[in-house]
Design a protein around this motif. Structure first.
Motif, short mmCIF file in Angstrom:
data_model
loop_
_atom_site.label_atom_id
_atom_site.label_comp_id
_atom_site.label_asym_id
_atom_site.label_seq_id
_atom_site.Cartn_x
_atom_site.Cartn_y
_atom_site.Cartn_z
N VAL A 1 -18.96 -44.74 -31.50
CA VAL A 1 -19.82 -44.26 -30.42
C VAL A 1 -19.06 -43.13 -29.73
CG1 VAL A 1 -21.04 -44.83 -28.29
CG2 VAL A 1 -20.79 -46.56 -30.09
N LEU A 2 -19.68 -41.96 -29.67
CA LEU A 2 -19.05 -40.79 -29.07
C LEU A 2 -19.35 -40.77 -27.57
CD1 LEU A 2 -17.48 -38.14 -29.46
CD2 LEU A 2 -19.67 -37.02 -29.92
N ALA A 3 -18.31 -40.87 -26.74
CA ALA A 3 -18.46 -40.89 -25.28
C ALA A 3 -17.87 -39.60 -24.71
CB ALA A 3 -17.75 -42.10 -24.69
N VAL A 4 -18.70 -38.82 -24.03
CA VAL A 4 -18.25 -37.56 -23.42
C VAL A 4 -17.93 -37.84 -21.96
CG1 VAL A 4 -18.80 -35.15 -23.00
CG2 VAL A 4 -19.76 -36.30 -25.01
N ASN A 5 -16.67 -37.87 -21.63
CA ASN A 5 -16.23 -38.21 -20.28
C ASN A 5 -16.24 -36.98 -19.36
OD1 ASN A 5 -15.31 -39.92 -18.26
ND2 ASN A 5 -13.16 -39.62 -18.76
N LYS A 6 -16.20 -37.24 -18.06
CA LYS A 6 -16.15 -36.23 -17.00
C LYS A 6 -17.49 -35.50 -16.84
CE LYS A 6 -11.20 -35.82 -17.86
NZ LYS A 6 -10.04 -34.96 -18.11
N VAL A 7 -18.57 -36.19 -17.24
CA VAL A 7 -19.92 -35.69 -16.92
C VAL A 7 -20.24 -36.24 -15.53
CG1 VAL A 7 -22.34 -35.63 -17.65
CG2 VAL A 7 -20.53 -35.72 -19.37
N ASP A 8 -19.69 -35.57 -14.52
CA ASP A 8 -19.69 -36.11 -13.16
C ASP A 8 -20.98 -35.85 -12.39
OD1 ASP A 8 -17.10 -36.94 -13.68
OD2 ASP A 8 -16.22 -35.11 -12.86
N TYR B 1 -23.93 -31.32 -25.34
CA TYR B 1 -24.62 -30.96 -26.58
C TYR B 1 -23.70 -30.38 -27.65
CZ TYR B 1 -28.80 -31.90 -23.88
OH TYR B 1 -29.75 -32.52 -23.12
N GLU B 2 -22.65 -29.67 -27.23
CA GLU B 2 -21.77 -29.09 -28.25
C GLU B 2 -21.04 -30.15 -29.06
OE1 GLU B 2 -17.89 -27.32 -27.24
OE2 GLU B 2 -18.46 -27.55 -25.12
N PHE C 1 -15.08 -43.23 -29.27
CA PHE C 1 -14.32 -41.98 -29.42
C PHE C 1 -14.59 -41.15 -28.17
CE2 PHE C 1 -14.32 -37.73 -31.97
CZ PHE C 1 -13.13 -37.36 -31.35
N MET C 2 -13.54 -40.98 -27.36
CA MET C 2 -13.70 -40.29 -26.08
C MET C 2 -13.27 -38.83 -26.18
SD MET C 2 -12.89 -42.88 -22.97
CE MET C 2 -13.05 -41.45 -21.90
N VAL C 3 -14.10 -37.97 -25.60
CA VAL C 3 -13.81 -36.53 -25.51
C VAL C 3 -14.04 -36.09 -24.07
CG1 VAL C 3 -14.32 -36.02 -27.93
CG2 VAL C 3 -16.18 -36.03 -26.25
N ASP C 4 -13.68 -34.84 -23.78
CA ASP C 4 -13.69 -34.32 -22.41
C ASP C 4 -14.73 -33.22 -22.28
OD1 ASP C 4 -13.14 -33.01 -20.02
OD2 ASP C 4 -10.98 -33.22 -20.20
N ALA C 5 -15.74 -33.45 -21.43
CA ALA C 5 -16.81 -32.47 -21.25
C ALA C 5 -16.29 -31.15 -20.72
CB ALA C 5 -17.88 -33.03 -20.31
N LYS C 6 -15.29 -31.20 -19.87
CA LYS C 6 -14.75 -29.98 -19.26
C LYS C 6 -13.99 -29.13 -20.27
CE LYS C 6 -14.37 -32.01 -14.63
NZ LYS C 6 -13.47 -32.39 -13.52
N ALA C 7 -13.30 -29.79 -21.20
CA ALA C 7 -12.49 -29.06 -22.18
C ALA C 7 -13.32 -28.59 -23.37
CB ALA C 7 -11.34 -29.95 -22.66
N GLY C 8 -14.47 -29.24 -23.61
CA GLY C 8 -15.26 -28.91 -24.80
C GLY C 8 -14.60 -29.46 -26.06
N VAL C 9 -15.16 -29.09 -27.21
CA VAL C 9 -14.62 -29.55 -28.49
C VAL C 9 -13.32 -28.81 -28.78
CG1 VAL C 9 -15.00 -29.77 -30.96
CG2 VAL C 9 -16.91 -30.11 -29.38
N THR C 10 -12.24 -29.56 -28.99
CA THR C 10 -10.93 -28.96 -29.27
C THR C 10 -10.55 -29.24 -30.72
OG1 THR C 10 -9.64 -30.92 -28.71
CG2 THR C 10 -10.27 -29.47 -26.87
N VAL D 1 -10.48 -44.78 -28.37
CA VAL D 1 -9.52 -43.83 -28.93
C VAL D 1 -9.91 -42.41 -28.56
CG1 VAL D 1 -9.04 -45.38 -30.87
CG2 VAL D 1 -10.71 -43.56 -31.14
N GLY D 2 -8.97 -41.50 -28.75
CA GLY D 2 -9.19 -40.09 -28.44
C GLY D 2 -7.87 -39.41 -28.18
N ARG D 3 -7.91 -38.09 -28.09
CA ARG D 3 -6.67 -37.35 -27.83
C ARG D 3 -6.19 -37.64 -26.41
NH1 ARG D 3 -7.87 -33.02 -24.63
NH2 ARG D 3 -10.07 -32.39 -24.55
N PRO D 4 -4.95 -37.24 -26.07
CA PRO D 4 -4.42 -37.55 -24.74
C PRO D 4 -5.24 -36.92 -23.61
CG PRO D 4 -2.65 -36.89 -26.22
CD PRO D 4 -3.94 -36.64 -26.95
N ASN D 5 -5.27 -37.64 -22.49
CA ASN D 5 -5.79 -37.14 -21.22
C ASN D 5 -7.29 -36.89 -21.20
OD1 ASN D 5 -4.85 -36.72 -18.59
ND2 ASN D 5 -5.07 -34.51 -18.80
#
Length: 441
Positions: free
Chosen positions: A116-123, A132-133, A89-98, A9-13
């Motif tokens: 489990v918090l997964a930070v995507n786009k850690v390329d 870390y944020e 729970f997926m989030v976007d490293a490039k966008a940061g916490v929204t 799960v997570g917000r769009p995109n």
């Protein structure tokens, strides 16, 4: 025993569909760089270190969005959260916490499920510090991943699998036939359950989706023990969700995994719709024994050819279920209902049938002698040996000179010959081709 369930799960995109594809190993989801493009919850099976689990891909969650699509995917995600054992729970490293991430986090906290918090786009390594944020969301150590590059997926799955509940043994013995009734809302699954049991055990109403809970009901008939797994519980207690059809499929999948035999219930008055085929497809892919049950046959206007025409229609729509017997019944009047349990017992026995190796090889040898495999670029398939390696469903391995020479049409021919010799009505069978390692080419 049902597999544990992982929901993404997570917000769009934020890349949920890409990660889903990585885990299930198949491009089942639409992946496009537009917010909210994944409209429907999708399902697959993943495996990590001998742990098999179901995966639910959701559309993005938008808590306060007025857009109809965003509202829809939020509902889908809420339903997935209810069914999940563990949530990624997926989030976007490039966008940061929204702000949307923070609102999704509040929804997940209320679920009381392991997250489990997964930070995507850690390329790359340069982006590693960006995770870390996300500690501020309150879910402990984030796992940095890259869906596009496949980085960190193993680390993520290791954490997820450690959070799955411990496996428990089947609460019913091998001699018990477990069957599930699946089908879209209001085809009469609850009425059929009551009619089989001879008592009112579940709520029955003419309003689709009125049954509140799925129910396991053990019973015995003529010395044979059964368990009905009633999947009529399409909606949870409390809030009634608008996405009932999708929810019904999710609930049906759990019951399918636990059952030996699946009754695909069709409304004889309304006929066949696409959702009937989708639900039946899940049962077929899961390798379960299947009986097609046409209910409400008492209210169908008919002549002496109606049943034959309906049977032909079913066969045309369900080409992949050519092995499944069809039973016409009325749960309301109990018409032909006495025929159902003997058919269930028979297909359950076929589902667990093991054929002696020498008999199997005789049948395949005769089939090959009668109709040899065609040549392909001057090479001909040679079948050296065949053996059955599993039941529920029956699985046969053919040891051959070149597995790639096994054409699907010849495999279907062998399937038909094995069925003609040994029955297997009501159960799918699997045929696998493997290279005979001792062959000298």
């Amino acid at each position: 025993m049902a597999r544990p369930v992982l929901a993404i799960v997570g917000r769009p995109n934020v890349g949920k569909s890409t990660i889903f594809n990585r885990i299930v190993g198949d491009r089942m989801a639409i992946v496009e760089d537009k917010p909210g493009v994944t409209r429907d919850r999708l399902y697959g099976v993943g495996e990590w270190l001998n742990t098999s689990f179901s995966v639910i891909d959701t559309g993005g969650i938008e808590i306060d969005g007025e857009d109809v699509i965003l509202k829809s995917v939020r509902v889908q995600a809420e339903l997935a959260i209810e069914e999940a054992d563990v949530i990624v729970f997926m989030v976007d490293a490039k966008a940061g916490v929204t702000p949307s991430d923070e609102e999704v986090a509040q929804l997940l906290f209320r679920s009381k499920k392991p997250v489990v918090l997964a930070v995507n786009k850690v390329d790359n390594l340069a982006r590693q510090d960006d995770i870390y944020e996300f500690y501020s969301l309150g879910f402990g150590d984030p796992v940095g991943i890259s869906g596009s590059h496949g980085i960190g997926i193993g680390d993520l799955l290791e954490v997820v699998c450690n959070l799955f509940p411990d496996k428990t043994d089947d609460e019913y013995g091998e001699e018990v036939v477990k069957f599930a009734l699946i089908g879209r809302p209001n085809v009469g699954k609850s009425s059929m359950t009551n009619a089989i049991l001879g008592e009112e055990r579940v709520i029955v109403s003419d309003v689709a989706g009125t049954t509140r809970d799925a129910i396991d009901t053990p019973f015995e008939r003529e010395g044979q023990k059964f368990v009905i797994i009633d999947t009529a519980g399409m909606r949870k207690r409390g809030k009634v969700y608008e996405n009932t059809e999708k929810y019904s499929v999710m609930r049906a999948m759990k019951a399918i995994e636990r059952a030996d035999v699946v009754l695909v219930v069709i409304d004889g008055q309304d006929g066949i719709i696409d959702q009937d085929k989708h639900i039946a497809g899940y049962a077929h892919e899961a390798g379960k024994a299947i009986v097609i049950v046409v209910n409400k046959w008492d209210i169908v206007e008919k002549d002496d050819k109606t049943m034959q025409h309906f049977t032909t229609t079913i066969r045309d729509h369900f080409l992949f279920l050519s092995y499944a017997p069809i039973v016409f019944v009325s749960a309301k009047t109990t018409q032909r209902l006495h025929k159902l349990l003997p058919v269930i017992v028979q297909v359950a026995e076929n589902h667990a049938l093991r054929v002696q190796t020498h008999l199997l090889n005789d049948v395949v040898s005769d089939a090959v002698a009668y109709n040899p495999p065609p040549t392909d670029k001057g090479k001909r398939l040679r079948i050296n040996y065949v053996t059955q390696v599993a039941v529920k469903p029956p699985v046969f391995v053919l040891f051959v000179n070149e597995p790639e020479l096994m054409h699907f049409s010849y495999e279907r021919y062998l399937d038909n010959k094995i069925r003609a010799a040994f029955g297997f009505e009501g159960t799918p069978i699997r045929i696998l081709s493997r290279r005979k390692t001792s062959d000298k080419e």
